[in-house]
Design a protein around this motif. Structure first.
Motif, short mmCIF file in Angstrom:
data_model
loop_
_atom_site.label_atom_id
_atom_site.label_comp_id
_atom_site.label_asym_id
_atom_site.label_seq_id
_atom_site.Cartn_x
_atom_site.Cartn_y
_atom_site.Cartn_z
N MET A 1 9.88 -11.25 -3.85
CA MET A 1 8.59 -11.50 -3.26
C MET A 1 8.07 -10.22 -2.61
N ILE A 2 6.80 -9.97 -2.76
CA ILE A 2 6.18 -8.79 -2.15
C ILE A 2 6.07 -9.02 -0.65
N GLN A 3 6.53 -8.06 0.12
CA GLN A 3 6.45 -8.16 1.58
C GLN A 3 5.24 -7.41 2.13
N PHE A 4 4.91 -6.26 1.52
CA PHE A 4 3.75 -5.50 1.97
C PHE A 4 3.25 -4.59 0.86
N ILE A 5 1.97 -4.24 0.97
CA ILE A 5 1.33 -3.29 0.05
C ILE A 5 0.57 -2.29 0.91
N LEU A 6 0.75 -1.01 0.62
CA LEU A 6 0.08 0.05 1.36
C LEU A 6 -0.64 0.98 0.39
N MET A 7 -1.81 1.44 0.79
CA MET A 7 -2.49 2.53 0.10
C MET A 7 -2.62 3.65 1.12
N VAL A 8 -2.09 4.81 0.75
CA VAL A 8 -1.95 5.91 1.69
C VAL A 8 -2.44 7.18 1.04
N ASN A 9 -3.12 8.05 1.81
CA ASN A 9 -3.54 9.33 1.24
C ASN A 9 -2.41 10.35 1.34
N LYS A 10 -2.63 11.55 0.81
CA LYS A 10 -1.58 12.58 0.78
C LYS A 10 -1.19 13.08 2.16
N GLN A 11 -2.05 12.87 3.15
CA GLN A 11 -1.74 13.29 4.52
C GLN A 11 -0.95 12.22 5.26
N GLY A 12 -0.73 11.07 4.63
CA GLY A 12 0.05 10.01 5.26
C GLY A 12 -0.78 9.02 6.05
N GLN A 13 -2.10 9.06 5.90
CA GLN A 13 -2.97 8.13 6.62
C GLN A 13 -3.11 6.85 5.80
N THR A 14 -2.85 5.71 6.42
CA THR A 14 -2.95 4.43 5.74
C THR A 14 -4.42 4.07 5.56
N ARG A 15 -4.80 3.79 4.32
CA ARG A 15 -6.18 3.41 4.01
C ARG A 15 -6.33 1.92 3.81
N LEU A 16 -5.25 1.25 3.40
CA LEU A 16 -5.26 -0.19 3.24
C LEU A 16 -3.84 -0.69 3.41
N SER A 17 -3.67 -1.76 4.15
CA SER A 17 -2.35 -2.37 4.28
C SER A 17 -2.50 -3.88 4.23
N SER A 18 -1.55 -4.50 3.58
CA SER A 18 -1.55 -5.96 3.49
C SER A 18 -0.11 -6.43 3.61
N TYR A 19 0.14 -7.29 4.60
CA TYR A 19 1.48 -7.82 4.84
C TYR A 19 1.51 -9.30 4.50
N TYR A 20 2.59 -9.75 3.89
CA TYR A 20 2.70 -11.14 3.47
C TYR A 20 3.72 -11.92 4.29
N ASN A 21 4.38 -11.28 5.23
CA ASN A 21 5.22 -11.93 6.23
C ASN A 21 4.88 -11.32 7.58
N TRP A 22 5.01 -12.11 8.63
CA TRP A 22 4.62 -11.64 9.94
C TRP A 22 5.56 -10.55 10.43
N LEU A 23 4.98 -9.48 10.93
CA LEU A 23 5.70 -8.41 11.62
C LEU A 23 4.87 -8.04 12.83
N SER A 24 5.53 -7.75 13.94
CA SER A 24 4.78 -7.32 15.12
C SER A 24 4.11 -5.98 14.83
N MET A 25 3.09 -5.67 15.58
CA MET A 25 2.33 -4.43 15.33
C MET A 25 3.23 -3.20 15.50
N SER A 26 4.11 -3.22 16.48
CA SER A 26 5.00 -2.06 16.67
C SER A 26 5.96 -1.91 15.49
N ASN A 27 6.44 -3.03 14.96
CA ASN A 27 7.31 -2.96 13.78
C ASN A 27 6.55 -2.49 12.55
#
Length: 151
Positions: A1-27
């Motif tokens: 099962m997919i837990q998360f999907i990230l789209m990130v640029n070359k500098q490491g900045q997240t442009r899109l994130s989608s999580y399919y199970n709950w994680l706290s913001m710090s995690n």
């Protein structure tokens, strides 16, 4: 099962994130930063799969964006996830006509809508580009009408 999907640029900045199970913001922040750091530091000669914190990470670079998919355990096929990433990129490319980082940044809700049409509760439910784009194109067409409820 997919837990998360990230789209990130070359500098490491997240442009899109989608999580399919709950994680706290710090995690989430810790997971994203470490996962992104590991993916970006790998050379092109290394494979696109790695294991990290109990997740199987599959990633692929297209132009200036990295597409990162985290799955759990032994259930998912890595090559299937690479094919999913490729289908996602092709679908975004078809909708945005040569997708780039700016398309994702300025049309984040449309990118999420396309992703949500493909993945539901961590499972890939649709891979046909026409079926994925049909609802968003209908909404876009309806929004263009003078008597639209979306104005």
């Amino acid at each position: 099962m997919i837990q998360f999907i990230l789209m990130v640029n070359k500098q490491g900045q997240t442009r899109l994130s989608s999580y399919y199970n709950w994680l706290s913001m710090s995690n989430r922040v810790a997971l994203e930063s470490e996962c992104i750091r590991r993916c970006l530091s790998r050379s092109e000669l290394q494979c696109s799969f790695l294991e990290f914190r109990g997740y199987k990470i599959t990633y692929r670079r297209y132009a200036s964006l990295f597409f990162i998919v985290g799955t759990d355990g032994e259930e998912e096929n890595e090559l299937g996830m690479l094919e999913f990433i490729h289908t996602l990129v092709e679908t975004l490319d078809k909708y945005f006509e040569s997708v780039c980082e700016l398309d994702i940044m300025f049309n984040l809700e449309k990118a999420h809508f396309i992703l949500d049409e493909m993945v539901m509760n961590g499972m890939v439910v649709e891979t046909n580009k026409a079926n994925i784009l049909r609802p968003i194109l209908l909404l876009q067409r309806e929004a263009g009408k003078d008597d639209s409820i979306f104005k």
